[in-house]
Design an enzyme around this catalytic site. Sequence first.
Site: not given
Length: 251
Positions: A146, A160
């Site tokens: 990501s 995250y």
Amino acid sequence: MAGQQRVTVVTGGSRGIGAAVAVRLARAGHHIGIGYERSRRDAQETARAVRAEGVHAVPVQVDTSAEEQVERLFDTVRDELGPVTGLVNNAAVTGPLGGFTRTPSSVIRRVLDVNVLGALLCARRALLEMSTAHGGEGGSMVNISSCAATLGAPGEYVHYAASKAAVDAMTVGLAKEFGPQGVRVNSVQPGAVLTGMHAAMGDPDRAWRKAEATPLRRPGEPREIADAVAWLMSDEASFTTGAVLRVSGGV
């Protein structure tokens, strides 16, 4: 790998980016093992779309943070489709959006268990299948990371972001260790993509809000991430390993 039958495991393959990757790789001739955690119906729908491309598919329910379930996933795919030659490490969770100090320890632990431990467990089993040092014929792995890995995701999900930075570090390390054993390992960093993950985080319009700060002024589509993964898995990328490819509209 030219001429080799390709059998690729896609974790988190029932919907979103994972489903798009499964279908895109099927179009390139891969037989697909679809790992999914919850929605059997979605997994079966993805399997139907894969088979419509003229290849085989097998959906397998799996919690990638549980070692015995990862073993069962790969055993099932090998038994039904043949030796595994590829892995797309896509399964991931985020938890609700929010400031870091308000994030429960249980959420942080689950994110790390799935996104880091799960990715490592799947990678290890796939490498035991693919590495020439372990009797395999080589292969390719793509880890779905990501942009948060480098942006940090302040005020949203720092935990995250940290997990995805770990995925990128894993990518580089495995690429160096297993390149001599016939396995290429790369990573794709998506930006904001139109999937159901945003709603699951509590902000269904998040991808469009993020688009305002994106040079291309729009969110990505799952197929655009899938195209990048398919290239990295292909022979066209035969000299590409250890790469972290950002597919983010310019973020």
